[in-house]
Write a protein that holds these residues in place. Structure first.
Motif, PDB file in Angstrom:
ATOM      1  N   GLN A 104       8.078  -5.535   3.916  1.00  0.00           N
ATOM      2  CA  GLN A 104       7.333  -4.762   5.223  1.00  0.00           C
ATOM      3  C   GLN A 104       6.230  -4.838   4.801  1.00  0.00           C
ATOM      4  OE1 GLN A 104       9.733  -1.006   4.360  1.00  0.00           O
ATOM      5  NE2 GLN A 104      10.145  -0.858   6.290  1.00  0.00           N
ATOM      6  N   LEU A 105       5.587  -4.795   3.488  1.00  0.00           N
ATOM      7  CA  LEU A 105       4.077  -5.067   3.283  1.00  0.00           C
ATOM      8  C   LEU A 105       3.467  -6.260   3.475  1.00  0.00           C
ATOM      9  CD1 LEU A 105       3.810  -2.996  -0.219  1.00  0.00           C
ATOM     10  CD2 LEU A 105       2.896  -2.444   2.081  1.00  0.00           C
ATOM     11  N   TYR A 106       4.483  -7.501   3.544  1.00  0.00           N
ATOM     12  CA  TYR A 106       4.248  -8.672   3.678  1.00  0.00           C
ATOM     13  C   TYR A 106       3.986  -8.933   5.208  1.00  0.00           C
ATOM     14  CZ  TYR A 106       4.796 -13.826   4.138  1.00  0.00           C
ATOM     15  OH  TYR A 106       4.624 -15.256   4.455  1.00  0.00           O
ATOM     16  N   LEU A 107       4.881  -8.395   6.104  1.00  0.00           N
ATOM     17  CA  LEU A 107       4.713  -8.738   7.304  1.00  0.00           C
ATOM     18  C   LEU A 107       3.254  -7.726   7.606  1.00  0.00           C
ATOM     19  CD1 LEU A 107       8.184  -8.092   8.804  1.00  0.00           C
ATOM     20  CD2 LEU A 107       6.709 -10.377   8.468  1.00  0.00           C
ATOM     21  N   MET A 108       3.218  -6.634   7.467  1.00  0.00           N
ATOM     22  CA  MET A 108       1.992  -5.753   7.494  1.00  0.00           C
ATOM     23  C   MET A 108       0.619  -6.468   7.380  1.00  0.00           C
ATOM     24  SD  MET A 108       2.749  -2.041   6.370  1.00  0.00           S
ATOM     25  CE  MET A 108       4.268  -1.030   7.087  1.00  0.00           C
ATOM     26  N   HIS A 109       0.834  -7.095   6.204  1.00  0.00           N
ATOM     27  CA  HIS A 109      -0.450  -7.955   5.709  1.00  0.00           C
ATOM     28  C   HIS A 109      -0.900  -9.024   6.862  1.00  0.00           C
ATOM     29  CE1 HIS A 109      -3.323 -10.492   3.261  1.00  0.00           C
ATOM     30  NE2 HIS A 109      -2.533 -11.283   3.520  1.00  0.00           N
ATOM     31  N   HIS A 110       0.084  -9.676   7.434  1.00  0.00           N
ATOM     32  CA  HIS A 110       0.121 -10.656   8.368  1.00  0.00           C
ATOM     33  C   HIS A 110      -0.415 -10.186   9.731  1.00  0.00           C
ATOM     34  CE1 HIS A 110       1.622 -14.474   6.927  1.00  0.00           C
ATOM     35  NE2 HIS A 110       1.749 -13.977   6.197  1.00  0.00           N
ATOM     36  N   ASP A 111      -0.081  -8.825   9.942  1.00  0.00           N
ATOM     37  CA  ASP A 111      -0.706  -8.207  11.055  1.00  0.00           C
ATOM     38  C   ASP A 111      -1.982  -7.535  10.878  1.00  0.00           C
ATOM     39  OD1 ASP A 111       1.526  -9.015  12.749  1.00  0.00           O
ATOM     40  OD2 ASP A 111       2.566  -7.409  12.020  1.00  0.00           O
ATOM     41  N   HIS A 112      -2.431  -7.717   9.606  1.00  0.00           N
ATOM     42  CA  HIS A 112      -3.964  -7.251   9.380  1.00  0.00           C
ATOM     43  C   HIS A 112      -3.816  -5.717   9.177  1.00  0.00           C
ATOM     44  CE1 HIS A 112      -5.516 -11.189  10.838  1.00  0.00           C
ATOM     45  NE2 HIS A 112      -4.661 -10.970  11.844  1.00  0.00           N
ATOM     46  N   VAL A 113      -3.037  -5.166   8.373  1.00  0.00           N
ATOM     47  CA  VAL A 113      -2.817  -4.002   7.777  1.00  0.00           C
ATOM     48  C   VAL A 113      -3.083  -4.140   6.334  1.00  0.00           C
ATOM     49  CG1 VAL A 113      -1.364  -1.919   7.397  1.00  0.00           C
ATOM     50  CG2 VAL A 113      -0.978  -3.245   9.435  1.00  0.00           C
ATOM     51  N   PRO A 114      -4.356  -3.166   6.087  1.00  0.00           N
ATOM     52  CA  PRO A 114      -4.667  -3.512   4.733  1.00  0.00           C
ATOM     53  C   PRO A 114      -3.459  -3.012   3.853  1.00  0.00           C
ATOM     54  CG  PRO A 114      -6.370  -2.308   5.860  1.00  0.00           C
ATOM     55  CD  PRO A 114      -5.172  -2.465   7.006  1.00  0.00           C
ATOM     56  N   ALA A 115      -3.558  -3.596   2.634  1.00  0.00           N
ATOM     57  CA  ALA A 115      -2.315  -3.534   1.576  1.00  0.00           C
ATOM     58  C   ALA A 115      -2.291  -2.101   1.008  1.00  0.00           C
ATOM     59  CB  ALA A 115      -2.481  -4.149   0.481  1.00  0.00           C
ATOM     60  N   SER A 116      -3.282  -1.271   0.776  1.00  0.00           N
ATOM     61  CA  SER A 116      -3.451   0.160   0.413  1.00  0.00           C
ATOM     62  C   SER A 116      -2.897   1.114   1.530  1.00  0.00           C
ATOM     63  CB  SER A 116      -4.624   0.536  -0.130  1.00  0.00           C
ATOM     64  OG  SER A 116      -5.672   0.336   1.118  1.00  0.00           O
ATOM     65  N   THR A 117      -3.267   0.620   2.750  1.00  0.00           N
ATOM     66  CA  THR A 117      -2.815   1.469   3.890  1.00  0.00           C
ATOM     67  C   THR A 117      -1.412   1.445   4.274  1.00  0.00           C
ATOM     68  OG1 THR A 117      -4.889   1.324   4.896  1.00  0.00           O
ATOM     69  CG2 THR A 117      -3.109   1.990   6.397  1.00  0.00           C
ATOM     70  N   GLY A 118      -0.655   0.178   4.287  1.00  0.00           N
ATOM     71  CA  GLY A 118       0.509  -0.140   4.269  1.00  0.00           C
ATOM     72  C   GLY A 118       1.541   0.557   3.273  1.00  0.00           C
ATOM     73  N   ALA A 119       1.158   0.402   1.822  1.00  0.00           N
ATOM     74  CA  ALA A 119       1.702   0.862   0.703  1.00  0.00           C
ATOM     75  C   ALA A 119       1.819   2.397   1.112  1.00  0.00           C
ATOM     76  CB  ALA A 119       1.110   0.398  -0.549  1.00  0.00           C
ATOM     77  N   LEU A 120       0.600   2.940   1.278  1.00  0.00           N
ATOM     78  CA  LEU A 120       0.761   4.432   1.463  1.00  0.00           C
ATOM     79  C   LEU A 120       1.533   5.148   2.455  1.00  0.00           C
ATOM     80  CD1 LEU A 120      -0.543   7.091   0.326  1.00  0.00           C
ATOM     81  CD2 LEU A 120      -2.482   6.536   1.793  1.00  0.00           C
ATOM     82  N   ALA A 121       1.654   4.330   3.541  1.00  0.00           N
ATOM     83  CA  ALA A 121       2.307   4.835   4.737  1.00  0.00           C
ATOM     84  C   ALA A 121       3.892   4.616   4.323  1.00  0.00           C
ATOM     85  CB  ALA A 121       2.117   3.799   5.833  1.00  0.00           C
ATOM     86  N   LEU A 122       4.481   3.618   3.587  1.00  0.00           N
ATOM     87  CA  LEU A 122       5.561   3.490   3.100  1.00  0.00           C
ATOM     88  C   LEU A 122       6.056   4.387   1.964  1.00  0.00           C
ATOM     89  CD1 LEU A 122       6.263  -0.425   2.927  1.00  0.00           C
ATOM     90  CD2 LEU A 122       6.926   1.180   4.736  1.00  0.00           C
ATOM     91  N   PHE A 123       5.118   4.790   1.252  1.00  0.00           N
ATOM     92  CA  PHE A 123       5.328   5.891   0.101  1.00  0.00           C
ATOM     93  C   PHE A 123       5.442   7.289   0.626  1.00  0.00           C
ATOM     94  CE2 PHE A 123       3.018   3.029  -3.139  1.00  0.00           C
ATOM     95  CZ  PHE A 123       4.406   3.000  -3.985  1.00  0.00           C
ATOM     96  N   MET A 124       4.740   7.556   1.816  1.00  0.00           N
ATOM     97  CA  MET A 124       4.934   8.609   2.600  1.00  0.00           C
ATOM     98  C   MET A 124       6.421   8.908   3.159  1.00  0.00           C
ATOM     99  SD  MET A 124       1.070   8.879   4.146  1.00  0.00           S
ATOM    100  CE  MET A 124       1.322  10.114   5.533  1.00  0.00           C
ATOM    101  N   ASP A 125       6.853   7.613   3.608  1.00  0.00           N
ATOM    102  CA  ASP A 125       7.965   7.760   4.244  1.00  0.00           C
ATOM    103  C   ASP A 125       9.147   7.847   3.317  1.00  0.00           C
ATOM    104  OD1 ASP A 125       9.374   7.523   6.713  1.00  0.00           O
ATOM    105  OD2 ASP A 125      10.295   5.541   6.333  1.00  0.00           O
ATOM    106  N   LEU A 126       8.998   7.270   2.032  1.00  0.00           N
ATOM    107  CA  LEU A 126       9.739   7.269   0.996  1.00  0.00           C
ATOM    108  C   LEU A 126       9.932   8.800   0.389  1.00  0.00           C
ATOM    109  CD1 LEU A 126      11.678   5.774  -1.313  1.00  0.00           C
ATOM    110  CD2 LEU A 126       9.672   5.501  -2.546  1.00  0.00           C
ATOM    111  N   GLY A 127       8.884   9.447   0.488  1.00  0.00           N
ATOM    112  CA  GLY A 127       9.015  10.725  -0.109  1.00  0.00           C
ATOM    113  C   GLY A 127       9.945  11.626   0.520  1.00  0.00           C
ATOM    114  N   ALA A 128       9.748  11.730   2.062  1.00  0.00           N
ATOM    115  CA  ALA A 128      10.682  12.121   3.067  1.00  0.00           C
ATOM    116  C   ALA A 128      12.058  11.906   2.854  1.00  0.00           C
ATOM    117  CB  ALA A 128      10.200  12.054   4.526  1.00  0.00           C
ATOM    118  N   TYR A 129      12.101  10.445   2.625  1.00  0.00           N
ATOM    119  CA  TYR A 129      13.516   9.811   2.447  1.00  0.00           C
ATOM    120  C   TYR A 129      14.493  10.433   1.189  1.00  0.00           C
ATOM    121  CZ  TYR A 129      17.052   6.207   1.911  1.00  0.00           C
ATOM    122  OH  TYR A 129      18.391   5.925   1.714  1.00  0.00           O
ATOM    123  N   GLN A 130      13.548  10.666   0.128  1.00  0.00           N
ATOM    124  CA  GLN A 130      13.970  10.969  -1.140  1.00  0.00           C
ATOM    125  C   GLN A 130      14.592  12.426  -0.993  1.00  0.00           C
ATOM    126  OE1 GLN A 130      15.308   9.617  -3.801  1.00  0.00           O
ATOM    127  NE2 GLN A 130      14.925   7.736  -3.075  1.00  0.00           N
TER     128      GLN A 130
END
Length: 356
Positions: A104-130
């Motif tokens: 997911q981060l790899y695809l976000m990078h290709h769409d010009h999403v900063p790595a730190s922003t993409g990782a943070l968005a996914l971490f926020m999702d992971l917290g709710a998922y857990q």
């Protein structure tokens, strides 16, 4: 090439697990049994199950879009849907679902999403998922304890192990997010142990772990500022997880069975999921099939239990992996054509004579 090699390696491992699953589980079921079962079912319930599985993927995309927008990056829902396809496909074919977020981060990078922003968005999702899967797993264990105790028998400790591991993971997530001092202490302590065992790995482990802690704490700061937004994301996540657990219910209704409620089947599937989720198998392949035969043997008659297992896993897991894989392939081809067209346009532009 590194990503392609990793995909081939994980795909090969997934195929190997599928083969052994077939040998251990599916080979005991004849095509005649499956065909007879399909003649007796109400097909529209299976279609509803497939639509629910697709809705689960759509819900994940919606949460990704909301998280990215919260962090100041506004991407189209279609792009976020492609991230959801990648997450579900690569989580499904990699051990312990380790490949989903990196892709997911790899695809976000290709769409010009900063790595730190993409990782943070996914971490926020992971917290709710857990939070959701662990809470539902505990609810399922309590709500369906008599059925689970009779069905699992001597295998009951497996469920305990799954619940404990997921609870530890959930606690670790919140500690990393809200307790800076404690989480740093834990990371440094583990880094010392790793360094004692492998001197060349201790420092790199500490660096990566501290980066993860920083991201979790940045996520906690965002959550404190936008509590209502995160509550909405958690509600979407609850819908997503319930949809993910609903496959046995649709199969139950497809066979015309009654007696077990929607809540009871969801609770039982939630307990099954937490007992298998932490094990290092792609999508719980093999383990998920065997666990279904144990957990649901009191709800499905013995004559159709194996067929119900195949249909349930087909709707809730294999169809999702297949659909997301095909969607990713189509998107990859479309992107390649777009990139080739852009490259061709650049070449033509460069060949044009300059005007004086």
């Amino acid at each position: 090439m590194a990503y392609i090699k990793k995909i081939l390696y994980n795909g090969g491992f997934f195929a190997l697990v599928i083969y052994f699953t077939y040998r251990m589980v599916f080979s005991k079921i004849t095509f005649e049994q499956i065909g007879q079962a399909l003649l007796e079912i109400k097909i529209h319930y299976l279609l509803l199950g497939l639509l629910t599985s697709f809705a689960m993927v759509c819900a994940e995309a919606l949460n990704t879009k909301r998280n990215l927008k919260l962090l100041g990056v506004d991407k189209s829902y279609f792009l976020c849907l492609s991230y959801a396809f990648a997450g579900n496909f690569f989580s499904g074919i990699t051990p312990a679902a380790t490949g989903g977020q990196p892709m997911q981060l790899y695809l976000m990078h290709h769409d010009h999403v900063p790595a730190s922003t993409g990782a943070l968005a996914l971490f926020m999702d992971l917290g709710a998922y857990q939070v959701v899967i662990t809470s539902l797993g505990l609810f399922g264990f309590i709500f369906c304890f008599p059925i689970i105790q009779r069905s699992l028998g001597s295998f009951l400790p497996v469920l305990w192990v799954g619940l404990v591991l997921n609870t530890i993971l959930l606690a670790s997530t919140f500690i990393a997010m809200f307790s800076k001092k404690f989480s740093y202490g834990v990371v440094n302590f583990i880094a010392k142990i790793v360094g004692a065992l492998r001197k060349d790995k201790g420092e790199s482990f500490q660096k990566k772990a501290l980066q993860g802690v920083h991201q979790y704490q940045a996520g906690a700061a965002i959550l404190k500022q936008h509590k209502m937004a995160y509550l909405a994301n958690s509600c979407i996540m609850l819908f997503r997880v319930v949809a993910m657990h609903s496959a046995p219910f649709w199969v139950y209704k497809a066979f015309g069975l009654s007696g077990a409620s929607f809540i009871e089947i969801i609770a039982l599937q939630a307990a099954l999921y937490v007992s298998c989720a932490a094990l290092p198998f792609p999508g719980g392949t093999g383990i998920g099939e065997q666990a279904f035969l144990l957990y649901f043997k009191e709800l499905f008659p013995a004559g159709i239990l194996s067929s119900a297992m195949i249909l349930s896993r087909g709707i809730g897991f294999y169809s999702v992996v297949t659909f997301c894989g095909i969607a990713l392939l189509v998107l990859w081809v479309a992107r390649q054509k777009q990139n080739n067209a852009l490259a061709k346009g650049v070449k033509l532009y460069r060949k044009e004579p300059s005007e004086h």
